[in-house]
Scaffold this motif. Structure first.
Motif, PDB file in Angstrom:
ATOM      1  N   ILE A  30      75.425  42.977  26.250  1.00 43.57           N
ATOM      2  CA  ILE A  30      74.222  43.562  25.656  1.00 43.57           C
ATOM      3  C   ILE A  30      73.937  44.911  26.306  1.00 43.57           C
ATOM      4  N   ASP A  31      73.683  45.921  25.488  1.00 47.88           N
ATOM      5  CA  ASP A  31      73.345  47.258  25.973  1.00 47.88           C
ATOM      6  C   ASP A  31      72.025  47.209  26.754  1.00 47.88           C
ATOM      7  N   PRO A  32      71.930  47.886  27.918  1.00 48.56           N
ATOM      8  CA  PRO A  32      70.666  47.915  28.667  1.00 48.56           C
ATOM      9  C   PRO A  32      69.494  48.436  27.842  1.00 48.56           C
ATOM     10  N   ALA A  33      69.776  49.316  26.882  1.00 52.30           N
ATOM     11  CA  ALA A  33      68.717  49.865  26.027  1.00 52.30           C
ATOM     12  C   ALA A  33      68.615  49.092  24.709  1.00 52.30           C
ATOM     13  N   PHE A  34      69.022  47.828  24.725  1.00 53.85           N
ATOM     14  CA  PHE A  34      69.030  46.974  23.531  1.00 53.85           C
ATOM     15  C   PHE A  34      67.672  46.997  22.826  1.00 53.85           C
ATOM     16  N   ARG A  35      67.733  47.083  21.495  1.00 51.29           N
ATOM     17  CA  ARG A  35      66.522  47.032  20.678  1.00 51.29           C
ATOM     18  C   ARG A  35      66.604  45.838  19.743  1.00 51.29           C
ATOM     19  N   ASP A  36      65.513  45.113  19.654  1.00 44.75           N
ATOM     20  CA  ASP A  36      65.487  43.916  18.813  1.00 44.75           C
ATOM     21  C   ASP A  36      64.364  44.035  17.796  1.00 44.75           C
ATOM     22  N   HIS A  37      64.696  43.784  16.542  1.00 44.21           N
ATOM     23  CA  HIS A  37      63.714  43.849  15.461  1.00 44.21           C
ATOM     24  C   HIS A  37      63.491  42.419  14.967  1.00 44.21           C
ATOM     25  N   HIS A  38      62.595  41.717  15.633  1.00 43.97           N
ATOM     26  CA  HIS A  38      62.352  40.312  15.327  1.00 43.97           C
ATOM     27  C   HIS A  38      60.855  40.138  15.174  1.00 43.97           C
ATOM     28  N   PRO A  39      60.366  39.798  13.973  1.00 45.10           N
ATOM     29  CA  PRO A  39      58.923  39.671  13.764  1.00 45.10           C
ATOM     30  C   PRO A  39      58.287  38.713  14.755  1.00 45.10           C
ATOM     31  N   GLY A  40      57.217  39.171  15.398  1.00 50.20           N
ATOM     32  CA  GLY A  40      56.485  38.320  16.315  1.00 50.20           C
ATOM     33  C   GLY A  40      56.932  38.392  17.756  1.00 50.20           C
ATOM     34  N   PHE A  41      57.991  39.148  18.048  1.00 47.99           N
ATOM     35  CA  PHE A  41      58.492  39.245  19.417  1.00 47.99           C
ATOM     36  C   PHE A  41      58.538  40.716  19.833  1.00 47.99           C
ATOM     37  N   ASP A  42      58.217  40.967  21.090  1.00 46.75           N
ATOM     38  CA  ASP A  42      58.199  42.324  21.633  1.00 46.75           C
ATOM     39  C   ASP A  42      59.388  42.474  22.571  1.00 46.75           C
ATOM     40  N   ILE A  43      60.517  42.904  22.027  1.00 45.61           N
ATOM     41  CA  ILE A  43      61.754  43.035  22.801  1.00 45.61           C
ATOM     42  C   ILE A  43      62.296  44.441  22.593  1.00 45.61           C
ATOM     43  N   SER A  44      62.430  45.199  23.691  1.00 42.86           N
ATOM     44  CA  SER A  44      62.873  46.582  23.556  1.00 42.86           C
ATOM     45  C   SER A  44      63.875  46.975  24.629  1.00 42.86           C
ATOM     46  N   SER A  45      64.470  45.988  25.306  1.00 42.90           N
ATOM     47  CA  SER A  45      65.451  46.283  26.341  1.00 42.90           C
ATOM     48  C   SER A  45      66.220  45.008  26.652  1.00 42.90           C
ATOM     49  N   LEU A  46      67.319  45.162  27.381  1.00 39.50           N
ATOM     50  CA  LEU A  46      68.052  43.985  27.835  1.00 39.50           C
ATOM     51  C   LEU A  46      67.145  43.102  28.689  1.00 39.50           C
ATOM     52  N   GLU A  47      66.350  43.717  29.554  1.00 39.92           N
ATOM     53  CA  GLU A  47      65.489  42.936  30.438  1.00 39.92           C
ATOM     54  C   GLU A  47      64.510  42.065  29.661  1.00 39.92           C
ATOM     55  N   SER A  48      63.848  42.648  28.662  1.00 43.11           N
ATOM     56  CA  SER A  48      62.876  41.866  27.894  1.00 43.11           C
ATOM     57  C   SER A  48      63.578  40.817  27.028  1.00 43.11           C
ATOM     58  N   TYR A  49      64.804  41.114  26.582  1.00 40.82           N
ATOM     59  CA  TYR A  49      65.556  40.129  25.816  1.00 40.82           C
ATOM     60  C   TYR A  49      65.960  38.954  26.714  1.00 40.82           C
ATOM     61  N   GLN A  50      66.379  39.262  27.948  1.00 41.23           N
ATOM     62  CA  GLN A  50      66.722  38.209  28.895  1.00 41.23           C
ATOM     63  C   GLN A  50      65.507  37.312  29.159  1.00 41.23           C
ATOM     64  N   GLN A  51      64.342  37.910  29.271  1.00 41.01           N
ATOM     65  CA  GLN A  51      63.123  37.129  29.517  1.00 41.01           C
ATOM     66  C   GLN A  51      62.831  36.196  28.334  1.00 41.01           C
ATOM     67  N   ALA A  52      63.025  36.714  27.104  1.00 42.01           N
ATOM     68  CA  ALA A  52      62.785  35.898  25.915  1.00 42.01           C
ATOM     69  C   ALA A  52      63.776  34.739  25.840  1.00 42.01           C
ATOM     70  N   LEU A  53      65.042  35.011  26.165  1.00 45.82           N
ATOM     71  CA  LEU A  53      66.044  33.946  26.142  1.00 45.82           C
ATOM     72  C   LEU A  53      65.765  32.901  27.210  1.00 45.82           C
ATOM     73  N   LYS A  54      65.323  33.336  28.383  1.00 42.74           N
ATOM     74  CA  LYS A  54      64.983  32.382  29.447  1.00 42.74           C
ATOM     75  C   LYS A  54      63.839  31.483  28.998  1.00 42.74           C
ATOM     76  N   ALA A  55      62.826  32.071  28.375  1.00 43.01           N
ATOM     77  CA  ALA A  55      61.698  31.275  27.893  1.00 43.01           C
ATOM     78  C   ALA A  55      62.158  30.262  26.847  1.00 43.01           C
ATOM     79  N   ALA A  56      63.089  30.686  25.972  1.00 41.85           N
ATOM     80  CA  ALA A  56      63.606  29.776  24.955  1.00 41.85           C
ATOM     81  C   ALA A  56      64.385  28.630  25.582  1.00 41.85           C
ATOM     82  N   HIS A  57      65.191  28.937  26.600  1.00 32.91           N
ATOM     83  CA  HIS A  57      65.930  27.877  27.291  1.00 32.91           C
ATOM     84  C   HIS A  57      64.974  26.932  28.016  1.00 32.91           C
ATOM     85  N   ASP A  58      63.965  27.485  28.681  1.00 33.59           N
ATOM     86  CA  ASP A  58      63.039  26.654  29.445  1.00 33.59           C
ATOM     87  C   ASP A  58      62.242  25.721  28.538  1.00 33.59           C
ATOM     88  N   SER A  59      61.847  26.205  27.374  1.00 34.76           N
ATOM     89  CA  SER A  59      60.972  25.419  26.498  1.00 34.76           C
ATOM     90  C   SER A  59      61.729  24.589  25.469  1.00 34.76           C
TER      91      SER A  59
END
Length: 267
Positions: A30-59
């Motif tokens: 994943i590019d460090p400057a990764f951009r995600d266009h997903h309704p309802g989610f605020d993801i604008s970098s690899l870091e924020s995407y990693q956080q979203a994936l961690k939350a999905a795995h945890d829950s």
């Protein structure tokens, strides 16, 4: 410049890392400057995407299974089946322990050997419906407990369905009115309060409850005149619901332990 097969392989590496819950493996594709266009989610970098994936795995203990994929230029289009177990809050719904399954359709853009951008549409409505059934049933049983604790016996009428059956080795109950009579009698004799130690749904139509009752012996019970003793006992109960109403219940309570505290002579 990567060819289309390289881009597809890149996505497969991402999915493998996702299923392993491997942050380093995900960061490698994943590019460090990764951009995600997903309704309802605020993801604008690899870091924020990693956080979203961690939350999905945890829950949800998330896993993805690729159903279909094809490429078009620098794009990879995928259809993925997602599965998991509801272990933490999702969409505002507390953990239910349910197994869930839903789908997502994604468009990924690859650039310089990394996944740089994504557009996604998840069946979040379908996911929420799977979780809400358990949440709704659990809420009904919670209301039953609340009504009993508050001595609001008539409130039970709207929470129980016609033909209610109670499966309890300690007594024979064939209607809600009979059950209310037993609860009222127990309140008058033991002045009890029910504390929910655990309350969770079980597929497809049941709710499991573990209760600790505490009270004081203030009226005749089991043929014993009031002693004023503090008492406590536990109960494991399973409720079956239809159309949002309790229609059947199974109970295993520590009646023998309660009787011993009151001084009832046991066989």
């Amino acid at each position: 410049m990567a060819d289309q097969q390289d881009n597809l392989d890149l996505y497969r590496r991402f999915l493998d890392a996702l299923n392993r819950n491997d942050p380093d493996g995900i960061a490698a594709v994943i590019d460090p400057a990764f951009r995600d266009h997903h309704p309802g989610f605020d993801i604008s970098s690899l870091e924020s995407y990693q956080q979203a994936l961690k939350a999905a795995h945890d829950s949800l203990d998330l896993r993805g299974e690729l159903q279909e994929a094809f490429t078009a230029g620098d794009r990879v289009v995928t259809r993925v089946k997602l599965t998991g177990t509801h272990r933490g809050e999702v969409l505002g719904i507390p953990a239910t322990g349910r197994r869930v399954e839903w789908t997502t359709t994604e468009i990924w853009r690859a650039e310089d050997g990394l996944l740089a951008e994504r557009w996604a549409q998840d069946d979040l409505l379908g996911l929420k419906a799977q979780l809400a059934r358990g949440a709704e049933n659990t809420a009904v049983v919670q209301r039953v407990s609340d009504a009993v604790n508050a001595h609001r016996y008539d409130d039970l009428d709207e929470l129980f369905g016609p033909g209610f059956r109670d499966n309890n080795p300690a007594w024979s109950v064939t209607s809600l009115e009979e059950l209310k009579g037993i609860i009222i009698g127990a309140h008058e004799a033991l002045d009890f309060h029910a504390h929910l130690d655990a309350l969770y749904p079980a597929d497809p139509d049941k709710v499991i409850m573990h209760i600790t009752f505490t009270g004081r012996h203030v009226g005749p019970f089991f043929g014993i005149e009031p002693t004023g003793k503090e008492v406590s006992w536990t109960s494991l109960e399973v409720y079956r619901l239809e159309h949002g109403k309790v229609v059947e219940r199974w109970v295993q309570a520590d009646t023998a332990g309660l009787m011993a505290q009151l001084g009832v002579e046991l066989p």
